[in-house]
Enzyme design. Structure first.
Site, PDB file in Angstrom:
ATOM      1  N   ASP A  22      -6.565  -6.627   4.211  1.00 33.73           N
ATOM      2  CA  ASP A  22      -7.666  -5.957   3.517  1.00 33.73           C
ATOM      3  C   ASP A  22      -8.628  -7.001   2.962  1.00 33.73           C
ATOM      4  O   ASP A  22      -9.848  -6.932   3.167  1.00 33.73           O
ATOM      5  CB  ASP A  22      -7.099  -5.093   2.379  1.00 33.73           C
ATOM      6  CG  ASP A  22      -8.201  -4.428   1.571  1.00 33.73           C
ATOM      7  OD1 ASP A  22      -9.137  -3.895   2.191  1.00 33.73           O
ATOM      8  OD2 ASP A  22      -8.125  -4.453   0.324  1.00 33.73           O
TER       9      ASP A  22
ATOM     10  N   LYS B 135       2.642 -15.505   3.103  1.00 36.77           N
ATOM     11  CA  LYS B 135       2.847 -16.292   1.882  1.00 36.77           C
ATOM     12  C   LYS B 135       4.343 -16.607   1.820  1.00 36.77           C
ATOM     13  O   LYS B 135       5.046 -16.206   0.878  1.00 36.77           O
ATOM     14  CB  LYS B 135       2.350 -15.475   0.673  1.00 36.77           C
ATOM     15  CG  LYS B 135       2.303 -16.238  -0.642  1.00 36.77           C
ATOM     16  CD  LYS B 135       1.191 -17.281  -0.705  1.00 36.77           C
ATOM     17  CE  LYS B 135       1.297 -18.102  -1.994  1.00 36.77           C
ATOM     18  NZ  LYS B 135       0.327 -19.224  -2.010  1.00 36.77           N
TER      19      LYS B 135
ATOM     20  N   TYR C  59       0.818  -1.214   0.000  1.00 34.80           N
ATOM     21  CA  TYR C  59       0.000   0.000   0.000  1.00 34.80           C
ATOM     22  C   TYR C  59       0.851   1.264   0.000  1.00 34.80           C
ATOM     23  O   TYR C  59       0.398   2.316  -0.443  1.00 34.80           O
ATOM     24  CB  TYR C  59      -0.915   0.030   1.241  1.00 34.80           C
ATOM     25  CG  TYR C  59      -2.252  -0.620   1.060  1.00 34.80           C
ATOM     26  CD1 TYR C  59      -2.343  -1.965   0.758  1.00 34.80           C
ATOM     27  CD2 TYR C  59      -3.431   0.104   1.210  1.00 34.80           C
ATOM     28  CE1 TYR C  59      -3.567  -2.575   0.605  1.00 34.80           C
ATOM     29  CE2 TYR C  59      -4.661  -0.495   1.065  1.00 34.80           C
ATOM     30  CZ  TYR C  59      -4.723  -1.838   0.758  1.00 34.80           C
ATOM     31  OH  TYR C  59      -5.951  -2.437   0.617  1.00 34.80           O
TER      32      TYR C  59
ATOM     33  N   ASP D 269     -12.528  -8.454   4.712  1.00 38.23           N
ATOM     34  CA  ASP D 269     -13.818  -8.439   4.013  1.00 38.23           C
ATOM     35  C   ASP D 269     -14.444  -9.829   4.023  1.00 38.23           C
ATOM     36  O   ASP D 269     -15.641  -9.987   4.241  1.00 38.23           O
ATOM     37  CB  ASP D 269     -13.648  -7.983   2.550  1.00 38.23           C
ATOM     38  CG  ASP D 269     -13.851  -6.482   2.386  1.00 38.23           C
ATOM     39  OD1 ASP D 269     -13.623  -5.748   3.370  1.00 38.23           O
ATOM     40  OD2 ASP D 269     -14.240  -6.049   1.280  1.00 38.23           O
TER      41      ASP D 269
ATOM     42  N   ASP E 197      -3.586 -18.285   1.284  1.00 37.88           N
ATOM     43  CA  ASP E 197      -4.620 -18.939   0.470  1.00 37.88           C
ATOM     44  C   ASP E 197      -5.383 -19.971   1.310  1.00 37.88           C
ATOM     45  O   ASP E 197      -6.613 -20.074   1.239  1.00 37.88           O
ATOM     46  CB  ASP E 197      -4.027 -19.572  -0.808  1.00 37.88           C
ATOM     47  CG  ASP E 197      -2.747 -20.363  -0.563  1.00 37.88           C
ATOM     48  OD1 ASP E 197      -2.212 -20.319   0.563  1.00 37.88           O
ATOM     49  OD2 ASP E 197      -2.272 -21.023  -1.510  1.00 37.88           O
TER      50      ASP E 197
END
Ligand code: IPM
Ligand code: MG
Length: 358
Positions: free
Chosen positions: A249, A193, A143, A253, A225
């Site tokens: 982020d 990851k 970001y 959600d 994942d």
């Protein structure tokens, strides 16, 4: 004691829901003998319309002069990604996070008992309950890394976004997660990851060092994942999830959606010093702005988090949360969470009901 709160109503339904949270804060003040004063701060698409930029000069300073910040929502199609950066509401959001040093974003995802039927997962899964805390790193990673777009000799344009993390940034968000886990069910799941990314391998090594230090807290590594899959398969297994900015982020959600009630979920963003910033995790829903249809509960619960974390008023925070549960238990619903056959109430009425329950 007087607490000074910066209010960023923002765009879309933002002003509608902030108004209800203010009503509830004032009711808390009356009941418990505190006074709250408010300073309106202009930020977001509404600022672009008023003064030409989404993050007007002095925004951070105005917030820093307060004890905490309450934000409704910013954004909308009117100020889309085709607009220059300084006009886009998202630019303001990222800037204020950085300027206030809000590196720790706490997003609880809780399935409220009264809303079990709203959970889109299997009934047995909902029965097991969901109560997890997503701890998202908020001022680093991709970001905020260097971006570039340039012409290549043979492949057209190329763009890059750099993802960087330092040990310092990882350690401070990690500590937040372990400290929180100690106050909850004592488990941290660190999401990365590490099978691909160098930043994730550094992340993991710092988290392992902290896990040894916080040996009373259970710890696991989860690949991002797999985490996305586990959140829909068995969200009840998670207590505190800690992860970097972009993974957080996306996963927050997802976690909010499985509780079936994105209109109910609050968040807190904090750094090492005040003010912290509180906001609902949902967006600005411009299609229903100003129509008395928005669910104010996420913002009201964000105000409860403010009472708890910024002002250390935990009895007051508990009272707000209890009032919300009581109103939901009594069957009151805004349109977004109304079961078929239930007549929903508007934004104002929901705010009034919660004040009355207080
Ligand atoms: C969020 C939002 C923001 C983010 C956007 C609006 C920049 O999605 O708070 O999760 O990506 O951080
Ligand atoms: Mg998001």
């Amino acid at each position: 004691m007087n607490y000074k709160i910066a209010l960023i109503g923002g765009d879309g339904i933002g002003p509608d829901i902030v108004k209800q949270a203010v009503k509830v804060l004032n009711a808390v003040g009356e009941k418990f003998g505190h006074s709250f004063s408010y300073v309106d701060v202009l930020m977001g698409g509404c600022a672009t319309d008023a003064v030409g930029v989404s993050y007007p000069e002095g925004t951070a300073e105005a917030c820093k002069a307060c004890d905490a910040v309450l934000l409704g929502a910013v954004g909308g199609p009117k100020w889309g990604s085709d607009k220059p950066a300084q006009q886009r509401p998202e630019t303001a959001l990222l800037a204020i996070r950085k300027d206030l040093g809000l590196y720790a974003n706490l997003r609880p995802a809780v399935l409220r008992p009264a809303l079990k039927d709203a959970c889109p997962l299997k009934r047995e899964t909902a029965e097991r309950g969901i109560d997890l805390m997503m701890v998202r790193e908020l001022t680093g990673g991709v970001y905020f890394g260097k971006r570039d777009k340039y012409q290549t000799p043979d492949k057209g344009l190329e763009a890059t976004d750099l993802m960087a993390y330092s040990e310092m940034e990882i350690e401070r968000i990690g500590r937040r997660a372990f400290e929180l886990a100690r106050l909850r069910r004592g488990k941290v799941s660190s999401v990365d990851k590490a099978n691909v990314l160098e930043t994730s391998r550094l992340w993991r090594s710092v988290m392992h060092r902290l896990a040894e230090e916080y040996s009373d807290v259970a710890y696991e590594d989860v690949l991002v994942d797999n985490c996305a899959m586990q959140i829909v398969k068995d969200p009840g297994q998670f207590d505190v999830i800690v992860t970097e900015n972009m993974f957080g982020d996306i996963l927050s959600d997802e976690a909010s959606m499985v509780t079936g009630s994105i209109g109910l979920l609050p968040s807190a963003s904090m750094g090492d010093s005040a003010p912290a910033l509180y906001e609902p995790i949902h967006g600005s829903a411009p299609d229903i702005a100003g129509q008395d249809k928005a669910n104010p509960i996420a913002t009201i619960l964000s105000a409860a988090m403010m009472l708890r974390y910024s002002f250390h008023l935990s009895a007051e925070a508990d009272a707000v949360e209890r009032a919300v549960d009581q109103v939901l238990d009594a069957g009151w619903r805004t349109p977004d969470i109304a079961e078929p056959g239930v007549t929903p109430v508007g934004t104002e009425k929901m705010g009034d009901l919660i004040c009355a329950a207080l």
